[in-house]
Design a protein around this motif. Structure first.
Motif, PDB file in Angstrom:
ATOM      1  N   SER A 172       0.898  -1.189   0.005  1.00 31.14           N
ATOM      2  CA  SER A 172      -0.008  -0.194   0.076  1.00 31.14           C
ATOM      3  C   SER A 172       0.654   1.297  -0.104  1.00 31.14           C
ATOM      4  N   SER A 173       2.162   1.221   0.217  1.00 31.86           N
ATOM      5  CA  SER A 173       3.141   2.232   0.258  1.00 31.86           C
ATOM      6  C   SER A 173       3.514   2.432  -1.145  1.00 31.86           C
ATOM      7  N   ASP A 174       4.521   3.577  -1.492  1.00 29.52           N
ATOM      8  CA  ASP A 174       5.239   3.973  -2.661  1.00 29.52           C
ATOM      9  C   ASP A 174       6.358   2.858  -2.939  1.00 29.52           C
ATOM     10  N   LEU A 175       6.687   2.044  -1.839  1.00 26.58           N
ATOM     11  CA  LEU A 175       7.582   0.755  -2.148  1.00 26.58           C
ATOM     12  C   LEU A 175       6.994  -0.203  -3.036  1.00 26.58           C
ATOM     13  N   ALA A 176       5.784  -0.366  -3.303  1.00 32.01           N
ATOM     14  CA  ALA A 176       5.527  -1.046  -4.395  1.00 32.01           C
ATOM     15  C   ALA A 176       6.008  -0.720  -5.727  1.00 32.01           C
ATOM     16  N   TRP A 177       6.056   0.604  -6.038  1.00 30.89           N
ATOM     17  CA  TRP A 177       6.703   0.970  -7.319  1.00 30.89           C
ATOM     18  C   TRP A 177       6.071   0.434  -8.523  1.00 30.89           C
ATOM     19  N   VAL A 178       4.671   0.620  -8.204  1.00 27.66           N
ATOM     20  CA  VAL A 178       3.659   0.308  -9.602  1.00 27.66           C
ATOM     21  C   VAL A 178       3.578   1.378 -10.276  1.00 27.66           C
ATOM     22  N   ASN A 259       6.290   3.802 -18.558  1.00 25.06           N
ATOM     23  CA  ASN A 259       5.232   3.380 -17.827  1.00 25.06           C
ATOM     24  C   ASN A 259       5.602   1.973 -17.165  1.00 25.06           C
ATOM     25  N   GLY A 260       6.572   1.799 -16.555  1.00 23.71           N
ATOM     26  CA  GLY A 260       7.242   0.763 -15.698  1.00 23.71           C
ATOM     27  C   GLY A 260       7.679   1.154 -14.539  1.00 23.71           C
ATOM     28  N   GLY A 261       7.205   0.532 -13.398  1.00 21.32           N
ATOM     29  CA  GLY A 261       7.653   0.605 -12.156  1.00 21.32           C
ATOM     30  C   GLY A 261       8.922  -0.319 -11.929  1.00 21.32           C
TER      31      GLY A 261
END
Length: 289
Positions: A172-178, A259-261
């Motif tokens: 749920s955080s920015d660490l998902a890098w999606v 458009n890639g995390g």
């Protein structure tokens, strides 16, 4: 006769690739699970933290048409035993390649796997046809304090509240890098998390230091052809590490996937696969000259 016909049909449907053979190998401190698909020059795919070899499912059918694709669960992850140790894993990979009688290979590492790949290239450059550092960090680029704080809290959360709570926090955080709007990518991470045993959080072991991480100065001495690749929505410190690699490593090419995390190969598999295939082809063409 019927069995032979079925085997030929399966081969044709796979585009000429040989079906994956899942195997296990004792590498000393762990028994690692790995599989092999296809024939030709070897390509090794190394996954990131919390993951397993299944993250390369979109790559195996593509690369096995031309290459011998090897992917494995890092010690402490997936179906492999042992404990997570980025400094010992290059030795495990060396043992695997020697057991398969593979003298050299392309080495592709994602995130934590990029750390392992870089250490491997530093220790055994003669074994590396080409190095792919994908979403990889480096000690020369400091990790932001807020990221250190989050990761530092994970073992305590895992032990007190369970891995499900850790997963909810990370995903749920920015660490998902999606990349924005890609709920399908988040769902893939959730499925991966469901198969993560969390040994590195619940029973952490210190690094052995067997194969050290090369420093920034050493990067300029690397002669292995290198591809640095990351998604345009990855975290800034990962992008900064990619810039460091691109500026320091002599024989290097850098690709940023739009458009890639952090999992750009999930979000844009065609672009990711094309970037790797182009890089491999360039390496092979130069060797012919």
């Amino acid at each position: 006769m019927r069995r032979m016909i079925l085997l030929l049909a399966a081969l044709l449907l796979s585009g000429g690739a040989v079906a994956a053979q899942e195997r296990r190998l004792n590498v000393g401190d762990a028994v690692i699970s790995y599989d092999i698909t296809g024939r030709g020059r070897a390509v090794v795919f190394i996954h990131g933290w919390t993951q397993n070899k299944s993250i390369w499912d979109d790559q195996v059918p593509v690369f096995s048409k031309r290459y011998r694709v090897i992917r494995y669960d890092s010690p402490g992850y997936g179906k492999s035993t042992g404990f997570s140790d980025e400094s010992a894993e290059p030795l495990s990979l060396l043992i695997l390649l020697e057991a398969l009688r593979i003298d050299h290979a392309y080495i592709v590492g994602l995130s934590r796997g990029g750390d392992v790949a870089l250490r491997f290239a530093a220790a055994y450059p003669q074994k590396v046809d080409g190095l792919v550092l994908y979403g990889a960090g480096h000690p020369s680029v400091p990790v932001p304090p807020e990221v250190i704080q989050v990761f530092g809290s994970l073992p305590g959360i895992a032990k007190q509240y369970g891995l499900d709570s850790v997963g909810k926090l990370v995903l749920s955080s920015d660490l998902a890098w999606v990349p924005p709007g890609r709920n399908d990518i988040t769902e893939r991470y959730r499925r991966l998390w469901a198969s993560y045993a969390g040994k590195d959080l619940l029973d952490p072991h210190p690094e052995s230091g067997l194969v050290p991480m090369p420093n920034t100065t050493w990067l300029s001495t690397l002669r292995v052809p290198t591809l640095v690749i990351n998604g345009d929505h990855d975290l800034p410190f990962i992008a900064a590490a990619a810039d460091t690699f691109a500026h320091r490593i002599p024989n290097v090419k850098k690709v940023v996937i739009p458009n890639g995390g952090h999992g750009a190969h999930f979000a844009q598999p065609t672009i990711f696969n094309g970037a790797l295939l182009d890089f491999f082809n360039e390496v092979e063409q130069k060797k012919k000259k």
